[in-house]
Design an enzyme around this catalytic site. Sequence first.
Site, PDB file in Angstrom:
ATOM      1  N   ARG A 126      26.126  36.431   5.549  1.00 45.56           N
ATOM      2  CA  ARG A 126      25.982  36.846   6.796  1.00 45.56           C
ATOM      3  C   ARG A 126      24.593  37.239   7.091  1.00 45.56           C
ATOM      4  NH1 ARG A 126      31.154  38.937   5.717  1.00 45.56           N
ATOM      5  NH2 ARG A 126      32.743  37.894   6.987  1.00 45.56           N
ATOM      6  N   LYS A 148      14.095  30.043  15.051  1.00 46.12           N
ATOM      7  CA  LYS A 148      14.824  29.180  15.339  1.00 46.12           C
ATOM      8  C   LYS A 148      15.232  28.147  14.504  1.00 46.12           C
ATOM      9  CE  LYS A 148      14.409  27.078  19.473  1.00 46.12           C
ATOM     10  NZ  LYS A 148      13.933  26.290  20.717  1.00 46.12           N
ATOM     11  N   GLU A 190       2.061  19.184  18.205  1.00 47.50           N
ATOM     12  CA  GLU A 190       2.311  20.382  18.642  1.00 47.50           C
ATOM     13  C   GLU A 190       1.236  21.306  18.799  1.00 47.50           C
ATOM     14  OE1 GLU A 190       5.482  21.389  19.202  1.00 47.50           O
ATOM     15  OE2 GLU A 190       6.884  20.297  18.166  1.00 47.50           O
ATOM     16  N   LYS A 231       2.227  30.830  19.427  1.00 38.97           N
ATOM     17  CA  LYS A 231       3.554  30.926  19.196  1.00 38.97           C
ATOM     18  C   LYS A 231       4.078  32.426  19.108  1.00 38.97           C
ATOM     19  CE  LYS A 231       7.733  28.784  17.940  1.00 38.97           C
ATOM     20  NZ  LYS A 231       7.781  27.942  16.869  1.00 38.97           N
ATOM     21  N   GLU A 241      14.880  32.927  23.683  1.00 35.97           N
ATOM     22  CA  GLU A 241      14.631  31.856  24.477  1.00 35.97           C
ATOM     23  C   GLU A 241      15.627  32.119  25.764  1.00 35.97           C
ATOM     24  OE1 GLU A 241      14.840  27.202  24.662  1.00 35.97           O
ATOM     25  OE2 GLU A 241      14.084  28.221  22.744  1.00 35.97           O
ATOM     26  N   ARG A 245       9.912  31.784  26.724  1.00 34.04           N
ATOM     27  CA  ARG A 245       9.876  30.877  25.390  1.00 34.04           C
ATOM     28  C   ARG A 245      10.199  29.423  25.436  1.00 34.04           C
ATOM     29  NH1 ARG A 245      12.426  32.514  19.397  1.00 34.04           N
ATOM     30  NH2 ARG A 245      11.410  30.686  18.326  1.00 34.04           N
ATOM     31  N   ASN A 249       8.950  24.450  24.774  1.00 28.76           N
ATOM     32  CA  ASN A 249       9.640  23.081  24.788  1.00 28.76           C
ATOM     33  C   ASN A 249       8.778  21.989  25.653  1.00 28.76           C
ATOM     34  OD1 ASN A 249      11.968  23.963  23.073  1.00 28.76           O
ATOM     35  ND2 ASN A 249      12.742  24.923  24.919  1.00 28.76           N
ATOM     36  N   HIS A 252       9.489  18.235  24.863  1.00 31.56           N
ATOM     37  CA  HIS A 252      10.758  18.212  24.152  1.00 31.56           C
ATOM     38  C   HIS A 252      12.176  17.689  24.726  1.00 31.56           C
ATOM     39  CE1 HIS A 252       8.188  20.688  21.355  1.00 31.56           C
ATOM     40  NE2 HIS A 252       8.933  20.532  20.472  1.00 31.56           N
ATOM     41  N   HIS A 256      13.208  14.803  22.350  1.00 27.90           N
ATOM     42  CA  HIS A 256      14.608  14.759  21.826  1.00 27.90           C
ATOM     43  C   HIS A 256      15.205  13.605  22.396  1.00 27.90           C
ATOM     44  CE1 HIS A 256      14.433  19.400  20.680  1.00 27.90           C
ATOM     45  NE2 HIS A 256      13.662  18.516  19.984  1.00 27.90           N
ATOM     46  N   HIS A 271       9.452  13.525  14.913  1.00 23.63           N
ATOM     47  CA  HIS A 271       9.491  14.603  15.962  1.00 23.63           C
ATOM     48  C   HIS A 271       8.276  14.748  16.578  1.00 23.63           C
ATOM     49  CE1 HIS A 271      10.693  17.876  18.021  1.00 23.63           C
ATOM     50  NE2 HIS A 271       9.712  18.712  17.404  1.00 23.63           N
TER      51      HIS A 271
END
Length: 373
Positions: A126, A148, A190, A231, A241, A245, A249, A252, A256, A271
Amino acid sequence: MSSQEAVKVVVGLGDRAYDILIGSGLVARAGAEIAARLPGIRAAIITDENVAAAHLAALSESLEKAGIASTAITLPAGEKTKSFAALQQVVDGVLAARLERGDAVIALGGGVIGDLAGFAAGIVRRGMNFIQMPTSLLAQVDSSVGGKTGINSAHGKNLVGVFHQPRLVLADTDVLDTLPRREFRAGYAEVAKYGLIDRPDFFAWLERNWQEIFAGGPARAEAIAQSCRAKADVVARDEFETGDRALLNLGHTFGHALEAATGYDGTRLVHGEGVAIGMALAHRFSARMNLASPDDAARVEAHLRAVGLPWRMPDIPGQLPDAERLLAYIAQDKKVSRGKLTFILTRGIGQSFIAKDVPASEVLAFLRENHPE
């Protein structure tokens, strides 16, 4: 820059705040830095075959010198490692090493390893301590910061995961010297993104200094530090997010979809290359929607072209699915809320914003116009 002169960027999350250290020689100093923050721990190092060959021995030695017992789990390199099968292998390996909740999972690798190891750290017992040691430019400026984590699904990229912040990020700039030039370029996409989001002066600085960044001069460490500060600022404001935030993206949603359309085949598209094409498409789409000047889109494309990045769909080797299928990938992307398309669009360089309820018909027409066929 020696390790003693490493630049420190703090991610301000209250009692969960953590340091990003950026500089030379940090793999050799990793044991001391980790032991100072997490005394008495044991660790599992998660890495891939390529990175292990170059850096695992040095990290293991550094940990041993600091009194940190470690076990290594080495996986195949590449995007396809962000899978349920690899996650199970990592989880089983951590448990087999009898590591406890107070011990640590160390990600030694690029974004794939960082995302996978972070997810494992977030769910084993956990939640275990997590340390990022990013070895690619992309990971150093983006995926290693912010918590993330996740893996890919047959339905799309990064659809399964958790938010799990690291306790420490060690970005050793020396390791970038062993990075293939294509991977370095992909990571640079990026870096450019931070300028295009809301730092137009940074983008202009990149246009002037990108050659020194690629050559490994002082501008490289400065670009990484500026990216991490950007960042960190966003993460501190919007950790999960729910607000701005999402600006991170930029590029992206298109990117993606293109990665999914190529089956995450790194020989065709990695990527950062998808992000580069996605950012160019986002600026061109913004101009098509009369939100921004076509001159801004041309400026973005010119910079991506200058550094050797792909900037349009025809730059991707092989055939792409038709525009309707690409739209379906976009609709499956996690940046969709209740069926409405959400994009990060722009009013100009450094003026990005979250656009909700973007008409699917406009996106489809745009994809048809820009499709290579």
